[in-house]
Design an enzyme around this catalytic site. Sequence first.
Site, PDB file in Angstrom:
ATOM      1  N   HIS B  37       0.659  -1.320  -0.094  1.00 51.55           N
ATOM      2  CA  HIS B  37       0.155  -0.205  -0.048  1.00 51.55           C
ATOM      3  C   HIS B  37       1.235   1.246  -0.158  1.00 51.55           C
ATOM      4  O   HIS B  37       0.771   2.316  -0.649  1.00 51.55           O
ATOM      5  CB  HIS B  37      -1.518  -0.046   1.189  1.00 51.55           C
ATOM      6  CG  HIS B  37      -1.948  -0.658   0.830  1.00 51.55           C
ATOM      7  ND1 HIS B  37      -2.124  -2.314   1.620  1.00 51.55           N
ATOM      8  CD2 HIS B  37      -3.567  -0.415   0.193  1.00 51.55           C
ATOM      9  CE1 HIS B  37      -3.583  -2.547   0.445  1.00 51.55           C
ATOM     10  NE2 HIS B  37      -4.118  -0.976   0.358  1.00 51.55           N
ATOM     11  N   LYS B 102      -9.706  -7.917   8.127  1.00 52.09           N
ATOM     12  CA  LYS B 102     -10.394  -7.769   9.766  1.00 52.09           C
ATOM     13  C   LYS B 102     -10.054  -6.685  10.384  1.00 52.09           C
ATOM     14  O   LYS B 102      -9.035  -6.104  10.406  1.00 52.09           O
ATOM     15  CB  LYS B 102     -10.141  -8.973   9.659  1.00 52.09           C
ATOM     16  CG  LYS B 102      -8.482  -9.692  10.146  1.00 52.09           C
ATOM     17  CD  LYS B 102      -8.394  -9.729  11.812  1.00 52.09           C
ATOM     18  CE  LYS B 102      -6.780 -10.540  11.356  1.00 52.09           C
ATOM     19  NZ  LYS B 102      -6.035 -10.081  12.998  1.00 52.09           N
TER      20      LYS B 102
END
Lengths: 280, 186
Positions: B37, B102
Amino acid sequence: MREIDVRIIENKVAELCIEANHFLGNDVKSCIKKMTSEEEWHVAGSILKSIEENISIAEEGVFPLCQDTGLACVFLEIGQDVHLVGGLLEDAVNEGVRRGYTDGYLRKSVVADPLRRVNTGDNTPAHIHIDIVAGDKVKITVAPKGFGSENMSRIAMLPPSAGENGVKDFVVETVENAGANPCPPVVVGVGIGGTFDKAALMAKKALLIPVDKENEDPYYADMEKELLERINALGIGPQGFGGKTTALAVNIIAAPTHIAGLPVAVNINCHVSRHKEAII
Amino acid sequence: MEHRIKEPFTKEKMKTLRAGDSVLLTGTIYTARDAAHKRMIESLQKGEDLPFAIEDSIIYYVGPTPAKDGMPIGSAGPTTSYRMDAYAPQLLDLGQAAMIGKGQRNEDVKEAVLRNGAVYFAAIGGAAALIAGSIKSAEVIAFDDLGAEAVRKLYVEDFLVTVVLDAAGGDLYEKGREEYLKSIGK
């Protein structure tokens, strides 16, 4: 004096790295099974069943339990009548981790520097902790620690006036703030007393205690039971989707401390609460 | 509610989903976690292309274990998502349809989900061996030097995920807990 070649330790560490990442302890498995049968919230029950299915698949030996095969925490209890030969102990442990993680197709999750962040490529160095104990044996515990749960761990230097309630509130608040992040149902290791660093180490060691073992000190056994009840009344549930089963167990280790201090550390582990031991 | 969604993963399909729904995904998704990222956002700052078309894409926050012989991938469960919160809104604004991870997201991500009609899914954390079974192929397409953190193109079949944040503002982490506590009279 008994001589032990460090290469025996190296081989054992390599085996334990692989074993720990595929086989959960029977204590954790039984606990998950029991809690699955007691979970009444539908979503939570189905998540717990998936977790049990995952455990069975990992036992076939192809896929590790979790993709985060952890930072290898290696605890050594070395009898003071042991003479280690054949090389340096630290090198042997790291070589064992390197081989275990490479041969076992485990993930290499260690960066050489916390800020410059280049992966070491073989999951070394391990986090090694050594205790010198009585006898002429070496006990090796390999506990691969995932960081989703490690990141949710906390420490506080409470004032002694905070007392028992201050400690209990801090533990419950830590689990509540962690929410879904550490992959509940979690195992909670608590270290109370000692110094800043010792409290954290005790919390980590508390994660190595079987989840079905009651504290030998009735005072702390009661506290563990109360904390587990309070945590499982939070409603976070498996994966944070709601439900009763937020924690499988709370284990506490306490130690003497300074008249001015009340350190408390909470080390959280996910449901994949891994550790394997061997005695040489 | 249960859904079966096949690629293309368009926003139209995402908009029908609600927090708590189970979804079986079939199609191509991409992996990226912390380091990937960071690099993707740096690429955008330099005006370079991303490793894959971001429009209608699904990014899975995962760093799998190495694949054994004859297997497409190793264990591959979700990593904790909040570490991608600093980067996710920019990618959602460029058209990313969904994220899989999550754990809780921050307000910036929640707003970006709403603003773009996107979705945040959770896969079962720690069920990595089980999830590996729904990944049929995997290929590193960028940042190979990052090892487990490289960007991979995955083909998944019936990959089970749960809707956490939906395009209507629903949040399963709030709703699930509230509904459970209500059911036991608290």
